[in-house]
Design a protein around this motif. Structure first.
Motif, PDB file in Angstrom:
ATOM      1  N   ARG A  43      -9.079  -6.257  -5.838  1.00 25.80           N
ATOM      2  CA  ARG A  43      -8.267  -6.691  -4.698  1.00 25.80           C
ATOM      3  C   ARG A  43      -7.241  -5.599  -4.422  1.00 25.80           C
ATOM      4  N   GLU A  44      -7.665  -4.609  -3.671  1.00 28.57           N
ATOM      5  CA  GLU A  44      -6.782  -3.511  -3.301  1.00 28.57           C
ATOM      6  C   GLU A  44      -6.629  -3.512  -1.786  1.00 28.57           C
ATOM      7  N   LYS A  45      -5.501  -2.975  -1.328  1.00 28.75           N
ATOM      8  CA  LYS A  45      -5.272  -2.930   0.114  1.00 28.75           C
ATOM      9  C   LYS A  45      -4.401  -1.741   0.469  1.00 28.75           C
ATOM     10  N   ILE A  46      -4.496  -1.370   1.729  1.00 30.44           N
ATOM     11  CA  ILE A  46      -3.613  -0.373   2.303  1.00 30.44           C
ATOM     12  C   ILE A  46      -2.807  -1.102   3.364  1.00 30.44           C
ATOM     13  N   SER A  47      -1.495  -0.985   3.279  1.00 27.98           N
ATOM     14  CA  SER A  47      -0.607  -1.661   4.215  1.00 27.98           C
ATOM     15  C   SER A  47      -0.039  -0.630   5.184  1.00 27.98           C
ATOM     16  N   VAL A  48      -0.120  -0.947   6.470  1.00 29.66           N
ATOM     17  CA  VAL A  48       0.273   0.008   7.504  1.00 29.66           C
ATOM     18  C   VAL A  48       1.216  -0.660   8.503  1.00 29.66           C
ATOM     19  N   MET A  49       2.283   0.047   8.835  1.00 31.23           N
ATOM     20  CA  MET A  49       3.157  -0.344   9.938  1.00 31.23           C
ATOM     21  C   MET A  49       2.738   0.512  11.128  1.00 31.23           C
ATOM     22  N   GLY A  50       2.697  -0.101  12.304  1.00 27.92           N
ATOM     23  CA  GLY A  50       2.288   0.656  13.475  1.00 27.92           C
ATOM     24  C   GLY A  50       3.106   0.306  14.697  1.00 27.92           C
ATOM     25  N   ALA A  51       3.267   1.287  15.581  1.00 28.75           N
ATOM     26  CA  ALA A  51       3.925   1.078  16.869  1.00 28.75           C
ATOM     27  C   ALA A  51       3.082   1.806  17.914  1.00 28.75           C
ATOM     28  N   MET A  52       2.847   1.123  19.029  1.00 26.25           N
ATOM     29  CA  MET A  52       1.985   1.643  20.083  1.00 26.25           C
ATOM     30  C   MET A  52       2.744   1.670  21.395  1.00 26.25           C
ATOM     31  N   GLY A  53       2.790   2.850  22.016  1.00 22.42           N
ATOM     32  CA  GLY A  53       3.476   2.990  23.299  1.00 22.42           C
ATOM     33  C   GLY A  53       2.708   2.315  24.418  1.00 22.42           C
ATOM     34  N   LEU A 150      -9.871   3.414  -2.962  1.00 22.94           N
ATOM     35  CA  LEU A 150      -8.829   3.121  -1.983  1.00 22.94           C
ATOM     36  C   LEU A 150      -8.429   4.402  -1.254  1.00 22.94           C
ATOM     37  N   ALA A 151      -8.452   5.523  -1.967  1.00 20.62           N
ATOM     38  CA  ALA A 151      -8.125   6.818  -1.349  1.00 20.62           C
ATOM     39  C   ALA A 151      -9.129   7.160  -0.239  1.00 20.62           C
ATOM     40  N   GLU A 152     -10.405   6.871  -0.475  1.00 20.18           N
ATOM     41  CA  GLU A 152     -11.432   7.135   0.543  1.00 20.18           C
ATOM     42  C   GLU A 152     -11.191   6.275   1.782  1.00 20.18           C
ATOM     43  N   GLN A 153     -10.856   5.012   1.574  1.00 26.52           N
ATOM     44  CA  GLN A 153     -10.551   4.142   2.702  1.00 26.52           C
ATOM     45  C   GLN A 153      -9.315   4.644   3.439  1.00 26.52           C
ATOM     46  N   GLY A 154      -8.300   5.052   2.692  1.00 26.70           N
ATOM     47  CA  GLY A 154      -7.078   5.574   3.295  1.00 26.70           C
ATOM     48  C   GLY A 154      -7.348   6.812   4.126  1.00 26.70           C
TER      49      GLY A 154
END
Length: 178
Positions: A43-53, A150-154
């Motif tokens: 159970r691994e994940k990458i968490s991302v914050m994003g902002a879109m103009g 996880l690095a490959e997914q990242g």
């Protein structure tokens, strides 16, 4: 419907987790065949914050170990630094608790000449067009794909996000109806 007003450049902000477990979604396969896609037993994940103009389609992202007041403050600084605009930023976001954190009030007041926050009504992800981008990301990067690490997914996510760092029409089209 939100439209550009006066001296504001509108950005839509949200956070997303990309699980490493394989997500199988609808796809075309030869009749009579059963597709097999490996899935990691972790159970691994990458968490991302994003902002879109909204008007320029620029994407600004930041990976975070945890979504909290501190990571949000760091991300707001990144938005201010990297937004391709000379105008004040109107950041439209949901009502996550850390977006309202008391410890960020002083910081947000100190940058209110550059950015202001506008909160969407509770439980209304359909009002935030970056949600469509997260869906597009999952379809283009993570669905029906097995990642060895996880690095490959990242790395795959980074490559996808890099396509949208500069203002572009693809992301602008996602916010046409807002």
């Amino acid at each position: 419907m939100i439209r550009k007003k006066g001296n504001y450049e509108i950005y839509f902000e949200d956070e997303c987790h990309f699980q490493r477990n394989t997500t199988i979604v609808r796809a075309w396969f030869l009749k009579g065949t059963t597709p097999e896609i490996k899935s990691p037993p972790v159970r691994e994940k990458i968490s991302v914050m994003g902002a879109m103009g909204m008007d320029n389609g620029q994407l600004i992202t930041m990976k975070a170990d945890i979504f909290n007041a501190e990571s949000f403050r760091i991300f707001v600084k990144r938005i201010i630094k990297n937004a391709k605009t000379e105008r004040k930023i109107l950041l439209v976001l949901d009502n996550a608790r850390f977006h309202h954190a008391v410890i960020n009030r002083e910081f947000l007041n100190s940058v209110n000449d550059k950015i202001i926050l506008m909160y969407l009504p509770a439980h209304s992800p359909e009002l935030n067009p970056i949600e469509s981008f997260w869906k597009k990301t999952r379809r283009g990067v993570t669905h029906n794909i097995y990642f060895e690490s996880l690095a490959e997914q990242g790395s795959s996510l980074d490559q996808f996000f890099n396509k949208f760092k500069k203002p572009n029409e693809i992301l602008t089209s996602l916010s046409e109806n807002y």
